[in-house]
Design a protein around this motif. Sequence first.
Motif, PDB file in Angstrom:
ATOM      1  N   ALA A 180       0.834  -1.209   0.000  1.00 60.59           N
ATOM      2  CA  ALA A 180       0.000   0.000   0.000  1.00 60.59           C
ATOM      3  C   ALA A 180       0.867   1.256   0.000  1.00 60.59           C
ATOM      4  O   ALA A 180       0.598   2.232   0.703  1.00 60.59           O
ATOM      5  CB  ALA A 180      -0.949  -0.006   1.200  1.00 60.59           C
ATOM      6  N   SER A 181       1.935   1.216  -0.823  1.00 62.18           N
ATOM      7  CA  SER A 181       2.917   2.297  -0.774  1.00 62.18           C
ATOM      8  C   SER A 181       2.442   3.565  -1.466  1.00 62.18           C
ATOM      9  O   SER A 181       2.976   4.646  -1.199  1.00 62.18           O
ATOM     10  CB  SER A 181       4.244   1.830  -1.395  1.00 62.18           C
ATOM     11  N   PHE A 182       1.460   3.448  -2.364  1.00 58.66           N
ATOM     12  CA  PHE A 182       0.915   4.634  -3.022  1.00 58.66           C
ATOM     13  C   PHE A 182      -0.492   4.885  -2.490  1.00 58.66           C
ATOM     14  O   PHE A 182      -1.334   3.978  -2.484  1.00 58.66           O
ATOM     15  CB  PHE A 182       0.873   4.457  -4.540  1.00 58.66           C
ATOM     16  N   VAL A 183      -0.745   6.120  -2.077  1.00 57.79           N
ATOM     17  CA  VAL A 183      -2.054   6.498  -1.545  1.00 57.79           C
ATOM     18  C   VAL A 183      -2.622   7.602  -2.439  1.00 57.79           C
ATOM     19  O   VAL A 183      -1.976   8.638  -2.653  1.00 57.79           O
ATOM     20  CB  VAL A 183      -1.950   6.992  -0.095  1.00 57.79           C
ATOM     21  N   ALA A 184      -3.810   7.382  -2.963  1.00 63.75           N
ATOM     22  CA  ALA A 184      -4.439   8.362  -3.844  1.00 63.75           C
ATOM     23  C   ALA A 184      -4.815   9.617  -3.062  1.00 63.75           C
ATOM     24  O   ALA A 184      -5.479   9.541  -2.030  1.00 63.75           O
ATOM     25  CB  ALA A 184      -5.675   7.760  -4.494  1.00 63.75           C
ATOM     26  N   ALA A 185      -4.395  10.773  -3.572  1.00 64.59           N
ATOM     27  CA  ALA A 185      -4.741  12.045  -2.939  1.00 64.59           C
ATOM     28  C   ALA A 185      -6.020  12.633  -3.521  1.00 64.59           C
ATOM     29  O   ALA A 185      -6.540  13.619  -3.005  1.00 64.59           O
ATOM     30  CB  ALA A 185      -3.597  13.035  -3.118  1.00 64.59           C
ATOM     31  N   ARG A 186      -6.528  12.018  -4.582  1.00 66.44           N
ATOM     32  CA  ARG A 186      -7.729  12.498  -5.262  1.00 66.44           C
ATOM     33  C   ARG A 186      -8.387  11.305  -5.934  1.00 66.44           C
ATOM     34  O   ARG A 186      -7.838  10.191  -5.943  1.00 66.44           O
ATOM     35  CB  ARG A 186      -7.355  13.545  -6.310  1.00 66.44           C
ATOM     36  N   ALA A 187      -9.530  11.516  -6.530  1.00 68.57           N
ATOM     37  CA  ALA A 187     -10.138  10.471  -7.344  1.00 68.57           C
ATOM     38  C   ALA A 187      -9.226  10.215  -8.545  1.00 68.57           C
ATOM     39  O   ALA A 187      -8.770  11.153  -9.201  1.00 68.57           O
ATOM     40  CB  ALA A 187     -11.525  10.892  -7.804  1.00 68.57           C
ATOM     41  N   MET A 188      -8.956   8.948  -8.800  1.00 65.95           N
ATOM     42  CA  MET A 188      -7.975   8.594  -9.832  1.00 65.95           C
ATOM     43  C   MET A 188      -8.459   7.399 -10.639  1.00 65.95           C
ATOM     44  O   MET A 188      -9.265   6.589 -10.171  1.00 65.95           O
ATOM     45  CB  MET A 188      -6.625   8.212  -9.199  1.00 65.95           C
ATOM     46  N   THR A 189      -7.912   7.294 -11.838  1.00 69.38           N
ATOM     47  CA  THR A 189      -8.056   6.094 -12.650  1.00 69.38           C
ATOM     48  C   THR A 189      -6.671   5.517 -12.874  1.00 69.38           C
ATOM     49  O   THR A 189      -5.737   6.253 -13.213  1.00 69.38           O
ATOM     50  CB  THR A 189      -8.699   6.408 -14.006  1.00 69.38           C
ATOM     51  N   ILE A 190      -6.525   4.223 -12.655  1.00 64.93           N
ATOM     52  CA  ILE A 190      -5.244   3.572 -12.927  1.00 64.93           C
ATOM     53  C   ILE A 190      -5.466   2.402 -13.868  1.00 64.93           C
ATOM     54  O   ILE A 190      -6.538   1.798 -13.904  1.00 64.93           O
ATOM     55  CB  ILE A 190      -4.537   3.093 -11.642  1.00 64.93           C
ATOM     56  N   GLY A 191      -4.430   2.119 -14.649  1.00 62.22           N
ATOM     57  CA  GLY A 191      -4.437   0.965 -15.533  1.00 62.22           C
ATOM     58  C   GLY A 191      -3.432  -0.065 -15.056  1.00 62.22           C
ATOM     59  O   GLY A 191      -2.336   0.288 -14.596  1.00 62.22           O
ATOM     60  N   ILE A 192      -3.805  -1.316 -15.154  1.00 62.41           N
ATOM     61  CA  ILE A 192      -2.909  -2.412 -14.774  1.00 62.41           C
ATOM     62  C   ILE A 192      -2.298  -2.976 -16.059  1.00 62.41           C
ATOM     63  O   ILE A 192      -3.018  -3.356 -16.990  1.00 62.41           O
ATOM     64  CB  ILE A 192      -3.653  -3.508 -14.004  1.00 62.41           C
ATOM     65  N   VAL A 193      -0.975  -3.000 -16.091  1.00 68.19           N
ATOM     66  CA  VAL A 193      -0.225  -3.396 -17.288  1.00 68.19           C
ATOM     67  C   VAL A 193       0.365  -4.779 -17.083  1.00 68.19           C
ATOM     68  O   VAL A 193       0.887  -5.099 -16.004  1.00 68.19           O
ATOM     69  CB  VAL A 193       0.902  -2.380 -17.570  1.00 68.19           C
ATOM     70  N   ALA A 194       0.301  -5.592 -18.116  1.00 73.64           N
ATOM     71  CA  ALA A 194       0.882  -6.938 -18.066  1.00 73.64           C
ATOM     72  C   ALA A 194       2.390  -6.860 -18.244  1.00 73.64           C
ATOM     73  O   ALA A 194       2.946  -7.123 -19.308  1.00 73.64           O
ATOM     74  CB  ALA A 194       0.256  -7.820 -19.142  1.00 73.64           C
ATOM     75  N   CYS A 195       3.057  -6.495 -17.183  1.00 75.75           N
ATOM     76  CA  CYS A 195       4.519  -6.444 -17.150  1.00 75.75           C
ATOM     77  C   CYS A 195       4.947  -6.314 -15.703  1.00 75.75           C
ATOM     78  O   CYS A 195       4.393  -5.484 -14.964  1.00 75.75           O
ATOM     79  CB  CYS A 195       5.055  -5.267 -17.961  1.00 75.75           C
ATOM     80  N   GLY A 196       5.919  -7.109 -15.297  1.00 74.51           N
ATOM     81  CA  GLY A 196       6.403  -7.029 -13.926  1.00 74.51           C
ATOM     82  C   GLY A 196       7.872  -7.375 -13.842  1.00 74.51           C
ATOM     83  O   GLY A 196       8.549  -7.532 -14.865  1.00 74.51           O
ATOM     84  N   TYR A 197       8.360  -7.530 -12.629  1.00 75.85           N
ATOM     85  CA  TYR A 197       9.790  -7.773 -12.495  1.00 75.85           C
ATOM     86  C   TYR A 197      10.203  -9.147 -13.001  1.00 75.85           C
ATOM     87  O   TYR A 197      11.365  -9.365 -13.360  1.00 75.85           O
ATOM     88  CB  TYR A 197      10.281  -7.523 -11.066  1.00 75.85           C
ATOM     89  N   ALA A 198       9.266 -10.105 -13.091  1.00 81.03           N
ATOM     90  CA  ALA A 198       9.609 -11.399 -13.684  1.00 81.03           C
ATOM     91  C   ALA A 198       9.777 -11.305 -15.196  1.00 81.03           C
ATOM     92  O   ALA A 198      10.280 -12.227 -15.822  1.00 81.03           O
ATOM     93  CB  ALA A 198       8.543 -12.448 -13.344  1.00 81.03           C
ATOM     94  N   ASP A 199       9.369 -10.182 -15.778  1.00 80.19           N
ATOM     95  CA  ASP A 199       9.592  -9.933 -17.205  1.00 80.19           C
ATOM     96  C   ASP A 199      10.868  -9.140 -17.449  1.00 80.19           C
ATOM     97  O   ASP A 199      11.297  -8.981 -18.590  1.00 80.19           O
ATOM     98  CB  ASP A 199       8.408  -9.160 -17.793  1.00 80.19           C
TER      99      ASP A 199
END
Length: 356
Positions: A255-274
């Motif tokens: 939970a390292s990022f906390v939204a300061a406002r209403a937000m839209t986020i996208g989840i991308v198919a890429c991570g550290y195993a890539d």
Amino acid sequence: MSRPIRALIHADALRHNYGVAKSLAPHSRVFAVVKAQAYGHGLMTAAAAFGAVDGFAILEIEGARSLRAAGYTQPILLLEGAFSLPELRLASELDLWLTVHDEAGLARLEAETLPRPVAVFAKLNSGMNRLGFPAEEVATVVARLRGNANVGEITLMTHFATADEPARGITGQLARFEAAIGSLALPVTVANSAALIAYPEARRDWVRPGIMLYGSSPFAHTPAAELGLQAAMTLQSEIISVQRLQPGDTVGYGASFVAARAMTIGIVACGYADGYPRHAGTGTPVLVDGMRTRLVGRVSMDMLAIELTDVPGVGVGSAVELWGQQLPIDVVAAAAGTIGYELMCAISPRVPVQVV
């Protein structure tokens, strides 16, 4: 259907970058450095793109053997030499050139009768203190090499520690190297990518460009495009999910990022195993449908999150460039506290690679 992530290797960019390197030193011969699977671009892909290159420089004897098996007859220099007597014999059989940088390497050459003599690059330590004979011992080293029937042509070599730092440069190391070799009438190679670009005095008999061939700048504050280089790798994927956040909502592990406002986020198919750096933090740049946005929260094994709040018209299926021809790898690396070399070399085997 497979995950949408893939790495594109741009063969035209590889050819272009080799042309830039060659043009900087028209009177030198060029070793294209192809270690670590050509900095993650694929050994055979890079070799084919470089075409009539003067020679290859590589670490792994298996890769050198693959180049020979594929029909490449150019000189191939083993940058760390042979590590054992069997490797030394194989190097001779394959007509590989050897770096010799310590007493153990010299002793191996003197202990064996090889099928054919090998060209030797005697590496001198001019101040990097990594590999190499003390520069002042060059006369003794050369005398032993000249007296060895296993040794063919001899070239003198060193490597610069700060060629990529304009404030320090190569002056001290080059002066020590030149003072040591004195009047020895032997070919010389000293220039890596940074020295090749920035120091004409380093353009000797052979030059050894590496990172510049793949479209990354060796200088922290000079973009690759300013050097006339083109990105040879694009890492791309897609958005696979969209989430709406309210103020106070968090994103990802810890939970390292906390939204300061209403937000839209996208989840991308890429991570550290890539191969994407896990230590990349919130704010690392990403492109979605060609528009710049930012990473938010922690990178996880298979996914990462990007902000879409102010990016109109994107959603599931939108194209994401993690780095490449629109988003320079050096920009991403700097934001993640690393260098482009590491990102290139870290691409995971599970990521499909397409040569375009």
